[in-house]
Every structure is written in C-alpha cells, then in structure tokens.
Design a protein around this motif. Sequence first.
Motif, PDB file in Angstrom:
ATOM      1  N   SER A  32     -34.696  24.284 -10.508  1.00  0.00           N
ATOM      2  CA  SER A  32     -35.850  24.154 -11.239  1.00  0.00           C
ATOM      3  C   SER A  32     -37.145  24.429 -10.522  1.00  0.00           C
ATOM      4  O   SER A  32     -38.234  25.120 -10.558  1.00  0.00           O
ATOM      5  CB  SER A  32     -36.374  23.014 -12.129  1.00  0.00           C
ATOM      6  OG  SER A  32     -35.019  23.106 -13.174  1.00  0.00           O
ATOM      7  N   LEU A  33     -37.248  23.512  -9.373  1.00  0.00           N
ATOM      8  CA  LEU A  33     -38.363  23.467  -8.513  1.00  0.00           C
ATOM      9  C   LEU A  33     -38.657  24.827  -7.700  1.00  0.00           C
ATOM     10  O   LEU A  33     -39.441  25.528  -7.310  1.00  0.00           O
ATOM     11  CB  LEU A  33     -38.176  22.389  -7.553  1.00  0.00           C
ATOM     12  CG  LEU A  33     -39.272  22.376  -6.100  1.00  0.00           C
ATOM     13  CD1 LEU A  33     -40.649  22.181  -6.929  1.00  0.00           C
ATOM     14  CD2 LEU A  33     -39.193  21.042  -5.277  1.00  0.00           C
ATOM     15  N   PHE A  34     -37.253  25.544  -7.374  1.00  0.00           N
ATOM     16  CA  PHE A  34     -37.129  26.852  -6.717  1.00  0.00           C
ATOM     17  C   PHE A  34     -37.973  27.841  -7.884  1.00  0.00           C
ATOM     18  O   PHE A  34     -38.654  28.824  -7.120  1.00  0.00           O
ATOM     19  CB  PHE A  34     -35.596  27.245  -6.526  1.00  0.00           C
ATOM     20  CG  PHE A  34     -35.957  28.611  -6.075  1.00  0.00           C
ATOM     21  CD1 PHE A  34     -36.066  29.053  -4.641  1.00  0.00           C
ATOM     22  CD2 PHE A  34     -34.962  29.686  -6.679  1.00  0.00           C
ATOM     23  CE1 PHE A  34     -35.946  30.272  -4.185  1.00  0.00           C
ATOM     24  CE2 PHE A  34     -34.923  31.001  -6.344  1.00  0.00           C
ATOM     25  CZ  PHE A  34     -35.223  31.123  -4.866  1.00  0.00           C
ATOM     26  N   ALA A  35     -37.723  27.777  -8.970  1.00  0.00           N
ATOM     27  CA  ALA A  35     -38.266  28.574 -10.024  1.00  0.00           C
ATOM     28  C   ALA A  35     -39.793  28.354  -9.983  1.00  0.00           C
ATOM     29  O   ALA A  35     -40.558  29.581 -10.498  1.00  0.00           O
ATOM     30  CB  ALA A  35     -37.639  28.601 -11.221  1.00  0.00           C
ATOM     31  N   ILE A  36     -40.153  27.335  -9.946  1.00  0.00           N
ATOM     32  CA  ILE A  36     -41.594  26.883 -10.055  1.00  0.00           C
ATOM     33  C   ILE A  36     -42.526  27.248  -8.804  1.00  0.00           C
ATOM     34  O   ILE A  36     -43.584  27.883  -8.715  1.00  0.00           O
ATOM     35  CB  ILE A  36     -41.803  25.443 -10.459  1.00  0.00           C
ATOM     36  CG1 ILE A  36     -41.125  25.390 -11.981  1.00  0.00           C
ATOM     37  CG2 ILE A  36     -43.262  25.178 -10.859  1.00  0.00           C
ATOM     38  CD1 ILE A  36     -41.303  23.769 -12.366  1.00  0.00           C
ATOM     39  N   VAL A  68     -33.425  26.063   0.824  1.00  0.00           N
ATOM     40  CA  VAL A  68     -32.227  25.746   1.889  1.00  0.00           C
ATOM     41  C   VAL A  68     -31.331  24.953   1.242  1.00  0.00           C
ATOM     42  O   VAL A  68     -30.272  25.084   1.380  1.00  0.00           O
ATOM     43  CB  VAL A  68     -32.468  25.769   3.217  1.00  0.00           C
ATOM     44  CG1 VAL A  68     -31.573  25.375   4.219  1.00  0.00           C
ATOM     45  CG2 VAL A  68     -33.283  26.935   3.915  1.00  0.00           C
ATOM     46  N   TYR A  69     -31.794  23.772   0.822  1.00  0.00           N
ATOM     47  CA  TYR A  69     -30.957  22.817   0.287  1.00  0.00           C
ATOM     48  C   TYR A  69     -30.345  23.185  -1.001  1.00  0.00           C
ATOM     49  O   TYR A  69     -29.308  22.834  -1.160  1.00  0.00           O
ATOM     50  CB  TYR A  69     -32.050  21.522   0.071  1.00  0.00           C
ATOM     51  CG  TYR A  69     -31.318  20.402  -0.309  1.00  0.00           C
ATOM     52  CD1 TYR A  69     -30.398  19.410   0.467  1.00  0.00           C
ATOM     53  CD2 TYR A  69     -31.329  20.042  -2.099  1.00  0.00           C
ATOM     54  CE1 TYR A  69     -29.730  18.452  -0.114  1.00  0.00           C
ATOM     55  CE2 TYR A  69     -30.668  19.038  -2.472  1.00  0.00           C
ATOM     56  CZ  TYR A  69     -29.885  18.244  -1.593  1.00  0.00           C
ATOM     57  OH  TYR A  69     -28.942  16.998  -2.253  1.00  0.00           O
ATOM     58  N   ALA A  70     -31.120  23.874  -1.692  1.00  0.00           N
ATOM     59  CA  ALA A  70     -30.394  24.289  -3.152  1.00  0.00           C
ATOM     60  C   ALA A  70     -29.494  25.252  -2.823  1.00  0.00           C
ATOM     61  O   ALA A  70     -28.448  25.435  -3.551  1.00  0.00           O
ATOM     62  CB  ALA A  70     -31.756  24.885  -4.070  1.00  0.00           C
TER      63      ALA A  70
END
Length: 351
Positions: free
Chosen positions: A261-265, A173-175
């Motif tokens: 990047s954290l969303f992809a991981i 949500v933040y991204a």
Amino acid sequence: MSLRRYAANNATPRTPRPRSSIAIHQSPAASPSISHTVPFDWQAARSLQPAPYQTPKKARTSEANGTPRVLKPRAIRKKSLYERITSLPSRIMFEIAMFPHNVPVPSPKTSALALGVFLHFLHLCVRVSQSRSASSSDSDWNDMLRESEGASWFDWTGPMTLLLFCASVANTVYAFTRIKLYRFHRRHEPVPSPNSRFVSAELDLEPPSLVSRLSSGAWWSFRAFWRFLLGMKPPAPKMPSRATPRVQQLEMWTPGELEMSLFAIYSPAHSLLWMATTSSNWIMMFLVMGIVWAQLNIMIKYYTILIKDKEILAAEVMHEYNEGFVYPRVNPVRKDVAIMTHESEMVNVWE
C-alpha cells in the motif's frame, strides 16, 4: 389343595417368555456390525429438519411444580489492593517484554495512507523551500561566482530529498524481497518456475538475509553483464554435489499489505516526480502522481482479487472431485452379511 389346583388349572393361559438362545447359535447379522458406517445427517446439520434429540433449555425446571429454577450468580473473588500493588512490577515487566506487539495500531492500509501522506507533505515542504531559495538567487544569476553574504553553507533540502528517495527505495526493496521457502520432497522433476532450485536437504529451512541476497544478486548481475559483453553464456546456478541428498526448494514471494500500500502511495517514481516539480509544471506533476498512484493501486487490487479467485476455483475443483469420486469410494456405507450353516445340513449320519 384341590381348590387351589383347580383354580390354577382353569386360569387364562399365558405365552411363555422366549428364552435367550446360546451365543454360539446366534447369527452374526444380529450382532452390531463392526464395519457398518452410518451416513452423516446433513439435513439436520443444515437445519432443514430437527435433530434426533431436543435442544437443552436455558433454564432448568423443577420436577415438583415445573417452575423454572433461577440460578444464583456466581461469586467471583476479586484481588485485594495489596495483591494488585505487589503484582504491578511483574505486570510492567510483562508489558515491556510484549512491546511493540501490545501497542494498538491501525490497519495496514490506514497506516500506509498516513505514512504516505506525511512523506508527500514533507517532500512538498522541501520543494517549496528549494523554490524560494532559487527565486531569491535569480537576481544574482550573473554574479554566481561571487559568494553570497549571510547565506548558510549547509542546505537541509538536499539531504532531506536524498533521505526521502532512499526511504521509498528501501520500502520497495523490502516489499519485493519478502519470501518464504517451501521444499518439495516428493517431486524429482524441476518445477517450471524461475524461483525454484535444488538445494541440499541438510540446510535449514530459513530464508537468507536481505544483505546476502542483495550481494549475491549484484555479483550475479555483474558476472552476467561481462559474460554478455564477451559473448559467453550466463553463469549457471550452483548445484549441490551428488553425494549429499538434494531437494527442490521454491522461494515464494509473500509481500506485506503495509509495504504494498505504501509502494502504491509513495514509490520511487513519486519521489523522482517531486524532484522534477517546479512552480511552472506543478499542476501537470500532481496529475501524473495521481495517475501513477491510481494505476498502481488498481493493479495491486485486481491482481490480489485474481489470486483469490484462482484459489477459490482450485478449492472448488478439488471439492467437486472429492464429493463425486473420492468420498463415495473411500467411505461407502457397508453392512456385514453372514451365512451360517449347521452340521446336519452337510453331514449325513446314515452314510
């Protein structure tokens, strides 16, 4: 006196020096031009030919013998021990005021990788603990109505699983809600974008808070859902009144590199896959998690490259347009040319 005059008369004749003419009789072309522009020396700027002046040398040479003069090192005053001790409290307060911006942190990709690996490891520990508790309770499957003796009434794996899932959702949500506002003051027709709308020009150019945007989006979705069920049109966006000046505003999405990047991981899909992982399908689940991470990472990388290529292409188009059309017409090389006549050429005194 006669000998001196004879010597002066027999001397070598010299051409007299030209007298400076009066300024009013000088031609304007001989004076420095006001609008004359000298073209920029691109050949010298690109190091294709030497500059019209020499490069200064590092060491100065003496005029007497031509030997280089060695410069003495400058004396730098150092703080005394008393000054360093007295300035220590102010230094500490300055570092506290700058926290956390003065903390050396790794790059966003490295931080996202470390945080994602930690979340995956934590979720793995949760699933291992849940599988052990499930295997120990298989023997008492037929007696599930009977209370187990010595078992704790609180299981930490349930709240931890919910916390990990909420963390992945919060990062998503933040991204996807980071925006910047831009206003078009000279464009009256609507921009073909779903993120543009007309707002009052008196409002501040600050994005609304995340809570207000989520609440307004939930209320709009609720209204649109019931209007769809009742066969009505979706609710129209609010428009400022005609009395107040309006301006078109564009809400542009600006995601951060750490969040993406954290969303992809570790995305919500990864947390749901961890919930469905058991001792019989963990190999397949790990393979699916790797495929999800790979496709998300590749999509983000290639789409970022596509955006940069479009920016480079647009900049090159504008550069070629300026170099071929704008600059030759805006800054042409000009030179003043003046024609001067005299009264004797136009006025005949005999008439």
